[in-house]
Scaffold this active site. Structure first.
Site, PDB file in Angstrom:
ATOM      1  N   CYS A 193      14.428   0.963  10.855  1.00 48.65           N
ATOM      2  CA  CYS A 193      14.597   2.303  11.881  1.00 48.65           C
ATOM      3  C   CYS A 193      12.852   2.374  11.007  1.00 48.65           C
ATOM      4  O   CYS A 193      12.703   3.078  10.187  1.00 48.65           O
ATOM      5  CB  CYS A 193      15.083   3.557  11.899  1.00 48.65           C
ATOM      6  N   CYS A 207       0.423  -0.817   0.002  1.00 47.22           N
ATOM      7  CA  CYS A 207       0.412   0.053  -0.116  1.00 47.22           C
ATOM      8  C   CYS A 207       0.137   1.386   0.376  1.00 47.22           C
ATOM      9  O   CYS A 207       0.017   2.492   0.149  1.00 47.22           O
ATOM     10  CB  CYS A 207      -1.073   0.138   1.207  1.00 47.22           C
TER      11      CYS A 207
HETATM   12 ZN   LIG Z   1       0.587  -2.131   3.565  1.00 44.25          ZN
END
Ligand SMILES: [Zn+2]
Length: 109
Positions: free
Chosen positions: A96, A76
């Protein structure tokens, strides 16, 4: 919850998450990291030394006069954090991850 600014170190919810399990993108539910790869980097942000294969995309970001590798969800495209190559484990990778942005994408796609 109204403050959507930069996450301060040592405040991320995921930092306290020490149980075994999978860390998922909250936007699309894709599994991104497992607890096996989580380690304490001492930076105050949740850190991982490897991602689930195919779950993330790495994008070179040199917009701010320095080159960083941005990490986004492969499904996404949510921004997750950055990848550094100074990790303490065998992979040399240090993901991170900003848990405020974790699965929470303010940017319009
Ligand atoms: Zn996602």
């Amino acid at each position: 919850m109204r403050n959507k600014g930069t996450e301060m170190p040592f405040t991320g919810e995921l930092l306290k998450e020490d149980r075994d399990g999978n860390f998922k993108c909250k936007v699309c539910g894709s599994t991104l990291f497992t607890s096996d790869s989580k380690f304490d980097s001492g930076t105050g942000w949740p850190s991982f030394d490897q991602a689930v294969v195919g779950s993330i995309e790495e994008i070179v970001d040199d917009r701010h006069g320095m080159t960083r590798t941005e990490v986004v969800c492969a499904k996404c495209k949510s921004h997750l954090g950055h990848l550094f190559n100074d990790g303490p484990t065998a992979t040399g990778n240090r993901y991170c991850i900003n848990s405020v942005c974790w699965g929470f994408d303010e940017k319009n796609q």
